[in-house]
Design a protein around this motif. Structure first.
Motif, PDB file in Angstrom:
ATOM      1  N   GLN A  83       0.857  -1.180   0.000  1.00  0.00           N
ATOM      2  CA  GLN A  83       0.000   0.000   0.000  1.00  0.00           C
ATOM      3  C   GLN A  83       0.891   1.227   0.000  1.00  0.00           C
ATOM      4  OE1 GLN A  83      -3.469   0.307  -0.079  1.00  0.00           O
ATOM      5  NE2 GLN A  83      -2.990   2.478  -0.341  1.00  0.00           N
ATOM      6  N   MET A  84       0.735   2.053  -1.011  1.00  0.00           N
ATOM      7  CA  MET A  84       1.577   3.230  -1.173  1.00  0.00           C
ATOM      8  C   MET A  84       0.717   4.475  -1.076  1.00  0.00           C
ATOM      9  SD  MET A  84       4.049   1.922  -4.275  1.00  0.00           S
ATOM     10  CE  MET A  84       2.732   1.940  -5.478  1.00  0.00           C
ATOM     11  N   ASN A  85       0.959   5.277  -0.069  1.00  0.00           N
ATOM     12  CA  ASN A  85       0.216   6.516   0.152  1.00  0.00           C
ATOM     13  C   ASN A  85       1.138   7.718   0.010  1.00  0.00           C
ATOM     14  OD1 ASN A  85      -2.103   4.984   0.796  1.00  0.00           O
ATOM     15  ND2 ASN A  85      -1.522   4.906   2.951  1.00  0.00           N
ATOM     16  N   ASN A  86       0.528   8.871  -0.197  1.00  0.00           N
ATOM     17  CA  ASN A  86       1.290  10.110  -0.318  1.00  0.00           C
ATOM     18  C   ASN A  86       2.451   9.945  -1.307  1.00  0.00           C
ATOM     19  OD1 ASN A  86       1.922  12.784   0.208  1.00  0.00           O
ATOM     20  ND2 ASN A  86       3.131  12.311   2.032  1.00  0.00           N
ATOM     21  N   LEU A  87       2.132   9.447  -2.467  1.00  0.00           N
ATOM     22  CA  LEU A  87       3.165   9.182  -3.471  1.00  0.00           C
ATOM     23  C   LEU A  87       3.808  10.466  -3.958  1.00  0.00           C
ATOM     24  CD1 LEU A  87       1.334   6.326  -5.320  1.00  0.00           C
ATOM     25  CD2 LEU A  87       3.666   6.171  -4.433  1.00  0.00           C
ATOM     26  N   GLU A  88       5.089  10.355  -4.268  1.00  0.00           N
ATOM     27  CA  GLU A  88       5.885  11.479  -4.747  1.00  0.00           C
ATOM     28  C   GLU A  88       6.428  11.145  -6.135  1.00  0.00           C
ATOM     29  OE1 GLU A  88       8.908  11.557  -1.790  1.00  0.00           O
ATOM     30  OE2 GLU A  88       7.567  12.261  -0.178  1.00  0.00           O
ATOM     31  N   PRO A  89       6.725  12.153  -6.943  1.00  0.00           N
ATOM     32  CA  PRO A  89       7.304  11.864  -8.272  1.00  0.00           C
ATOM     33  C   PRO A  89       8.553  10.979  -8.179  1.00  0.00           C
ATOM     34  CG  PRO A  89       6.616  14.149  -8.145  1.00  0.00           C
ATOM     35  CD  PRO A  89       6.437  13.580  -6.763  1.00  0.00           C
ATOM     36  N   GLU A  90       9.297  11.107  -7.090  1.00  0.00           N
ATOM     37  CA  GLU A  90      10.504  10.292  -6.905  1.00  0.00           C
ATOM     38  C   GLU A  90      10.195   8.809  -6.710  1.00  0.00           C
ATOM     39  OE1 GLU A  90      11.151  14.417  -6.297  1.00  0.00           O
ATOM     40  OE2 GLU A  90       9.798  13.085  -5.186  1.00  0.00           O
ATOM     41  N   ASP A  91       8.947   8.470  -6.487  1.00  0.00           N
ATOM     42  CA  ASP A  91       8.549   7.067  -6.354  1.00  0.00           C
ATOM     43  C   ASP A  91       8.331   6.408  -7.708  1.00  0.00           C
ATOM     44  OD1 ASP A  91       6.563   8.127  -3.578  1.00  0.00           O
ATOM     45  OD2 ASP A  91       8.491   7.073  -3.479  1.00  0.00           O
ATOM     46  N   THR A  92       8.402   7.167  -8.772  1.00  0.00           N
ATOM     47  CA  THR A  92       8.233   6.618 -10.111  1.00  0.00           C
ATOM     48  C   THR A  92       9.302   5.575 -10.394  1.00  0.00           C
ATOM     49  OG1 THR A  92       7.180   8.607 -10.973  1.00  0.00           O
ATOM     50  CG2 THR A  92       8.267   7.161 -12.574  1.00  0.00           C
ATOM     51  N   ALA A  93       8.861   4.367 -10.729  1.00  0.00           N
ATOM     52  CA  ALA A  93       9.784   3.248 -10.950  1.00  0.00           C
ATOM     53  C   ALA A  93       8.984   2.025 -11.371  1.00  0.00           C
ATOM     54  CB  ALA A  93      10.557   2.931  -9.666  1.00  0.00           C
ATOM     55  N   VAL A  94       9.701   1.011 -11.798  1.00  0.00           N
ATOM     56  CA  VAL A  94       9.103  -0.315 -11.941  1.00  0.00           C
ATOM     57  C   VAL A  94       9.269  -1.023 -10.608  1.00  0.00           C
ATOM     58  CG1 VAL A  94       9.146  -2.510 -13.159  1.00  0.00           C
ATOM     59  CG2 VAL A  94       9.617  -0.390 -14.406  1.00  0.00           C
ATOM     60  N   TYR A  95       8.180  -1.538 -10.092  1.00  0.00           N
ATOM     61  CA  TYR A  95       8.191  -2.207  -8.796  1.00  0.00           C
ATOM     62  C   TYR A  95       8.153  -3.723  -9.016  1.00  0.00           C
ATOM     63  CZ  TYR A  95       7.646   2.171  -6.294  1.00  0.00           C
ATOM     64  OH  TYR A  95       7.872   3.426  -5.765  1.00  0.00           O
ATOM     65  N   TYR A  96       9.046  -4.402  -8.328  1.00  0.00           N
ATOM     66  CA  TYR A  96       9.178  -5.839  -8.464  1.00  0.00           C
ATOM     67  C   TYR A  96       8.930  -6.524  -7.127  1.00  0.00           C
ATOM     68  CZ  TYR A  96      11.754  -4.726 -12.758  1.00  0.00           C
ATOM     69  OH  TYR A  96      12.129  -4.251 -13.997  1.00  0.00           O
ATOM     70  N   CYS A  97       8.205  -7.637  -7.161  1.00  0.00           N
ATOM     71  CA  CYS A  97       8.109  -8.427  -5.941  1.00  0.00           C
ATOM     72  C   CYS A  97       9.160  -9.532  -5.989  1.00  0.00           C
ATOM     73  CB  CYS A  97       6.721  -8.990  -5.732  1.00  0.00           C
ATOM     74  SG  CYS A  97       6.134 -10.111  -6.996  1.00  0.00           S
ATOM     75  N   ASN A  98       9.546  -9.943  -4.818  1.00  0.00           N
ATOM     76  CA  ASN A  98      10.628 -10.911  -4.657  1.00  0.00           C
ATOM     77  C   ASN A  98      10.253 -11.897  -3.567  1.00  0.00           C
ATOM     78  OD1 ASN A  98      13.141 -11.428  -2.688  1.00  0.00           O
ATOM     79  ND2 ASN A  98      13.903 -11.433  -4.787  1.00  0.00           N
ATOM     80  N   ALA A  99      10.588 -13.150  -3.800  1.00  0.00           N
ATOM     81  CA  ALA A  99      10.390 -14.188  -2.791  1.00  0.00           C
ATOM     82  C   ALA A  99      11.734 -14.839  -2.495  1.00  0.00           C
ATOM     83  CB  ALA A  99       9.406 -15.239  -3.297  1.00  0.00           C
ATOM     84  N   GLU A 100      12.102 -14.903  -1.231  1.00  0.00           N
ATOM     85  CA  GLU A 100      13.367 -15.512  -0.830  1.00  0.00           C
ATOM     86  C   GLU A 100      13.097 -16.591   0.212  1.00  0.00           C
ATOM     87  OE1 GLU A 100      17.430 -13.447   0.171  1.00  0.00           O
ATOM     88  OE2 GLU A 100      16.369 -13.835   2.051  1.00  0.00           O
ATOM     89  N   HIS A 101      13.543 -17.807  -0.063  1.00  0.00           N
ATOM     90  CA  HIS A 101      13.323 -18.913   0.866  1.00  0.00           C
ATOM     91  C   HIS A 101      14.046 -18.642   2.188  1.00  0.00           C
ATOM     92  CE1 HIS A 101      13.245 -23.027   2.425  1.00  0.00           C
ATOM     93  NE2 HIS A 101      12.225 -23.215   1.592  1.00  0.00           N
ATOM     94  N   VAL A 102      13.359 -18.903   3.277  1.00  0.00           N
ATOM     95  CA  VAL A 102      13.913 -18.553   4.584  1.00  0.00           C
ATOM     96  C   VAL A 102      15.144 -19.366   4.933  1.00  0.00           C
ATOM     97  CG1 VAL A 102      11.712 -17.723   5.445  1.00  0.00           C
ATOM     98  CG2 VAL A 102      12.339 -20.129   5.789  1.00  0.00           C
ATOM     99  N   ARG A 103      15.292 -20.557   4.346  1.00  0.00           N
ATOM    100  CA  ARG A 103      16.435 -21.414   4.695  1.00  0.00           C
ATOM    101  C   ARG A 103      17.521 -21.382   3.638  1.00  0.00           C
ATOM    102  NH1 ARG A 103      12.885 -26.610   6.842  1.00  0.00           N
ATOM    103  NH2 ARG A 103      12.056 -25.618   8.709  1.00  0.00           N
ATOM    104  N   ASP A 104      17.184 -21.758   2.403  1.00  0.00           N
ATOM    105  CA  ASP A 104      18.239 -21.888   1.406  1.00  0.00           C
ATOM    106  C   ASP A 104      18.502 -20.610   0.609  1.00  0.00           C
ATOM    107  OD1 ASP A 104      16.137 -23.859  -0.854  1.00  0.00           O
ATOM    108  OD2 ASP A 104      16.315 -21.698  -0.638  1.00  0.00           O
ATOM    109  N   LYS A 105      17.700 -19.574   0.884  1.00  0.00           N
ATOM    110  CA  LYS A 105      17.883 -18.242   0.274  1.00  0.00           C
ATOM    111  C   LYS A 105      17.688 -18.242  -1.247  1.00  0.00           C
ATOM    112  CE  LYS A 105      18.737 -16.734   4.343  1.00  0.00           C
ATOM    113  NZ  LYS A 105      17.632 -16.062   5.081  1.00  0.00           N
ATOM    114  N   SER A 106      17.119 -19.277  -1.801  1.00  0.00           N
ATOM    115  CA  SER A 106      16.773 -19.217  -3.224  1.00  0.00           C
ATOM    116  C   SER A 106      15.752 -18.111  -3.424  1.00  0.00           C
ATOM    117  CB  SER A 106      16.219 -20.564  -3.691  1.00  0.00           C
ATOM    118  OG  SER A 106      15.108 -20.943  -2.908  1.00  0.00           O
TER     119      SER A 106
END
Length: 119
Positions: A83-106
């Motif tokens: 949830q992104m509130n009070n957005l600023e022009p500096e927030d302009t970007a491509v946003y990526y989600c990432n999943a990292e395994h808690v044990r093997d860090k894949s």
């Protein structure tokens, strides 16, 4: 691991957006083995970490979004939100989600969703 991000768009400064990232092919018990995160990459800049959330819900934020962005997750829906509130022009970007395994860090990445904030 397939991650599908959505929710980006064009918004005026001061506006809000909510990004979603789902893992449709992951079963529930597997999703809870991953720390989830949002990163962003602006044109000409390196990808940077925005926020992270553990399977139990512990969160961390980059200083530049503290107080404006909120990361959350719904493990039963295998989805993480930003949830992104009070957005600023500096927030302009491509946003990526990432999943990292808690044990093997894949780690795995979603395809990115464009956020554009006009002044």
């Amino acid at each position: 691991v397939q991650l599908q991000a959505s929710g980006g768009g064009l918004v005026q400064a001061g506006g809000s957006l909510r990004l979603s990232c789902t893992a449709p092919r992951m079963i529930f018990s597997t999703f809870t083995m991953y720390n989830m995160a949002w990163y962003r990459q602006a044109p000409g800049k390196q990808r940077e970490l925005v926020a992270t959330i553990t399977p139990a819900g512990t969160t961390n934020y980059a200083d530049f979004v503290k107080g404006r962005f909120t990361i959350s997750r719904n493990n039963s829906r295998k989805t993480v939100y930003l949830q992104m509130n009070n957005l600023e022009p500096e927030d302009t970007a491509v946003y990526y989600c990432n999943a990292e395994h808690v044990r093997d860090k894949s780690a795995y990445w979603g395809q990115g969703t464009q956020v554009t904030v006009s002044s």
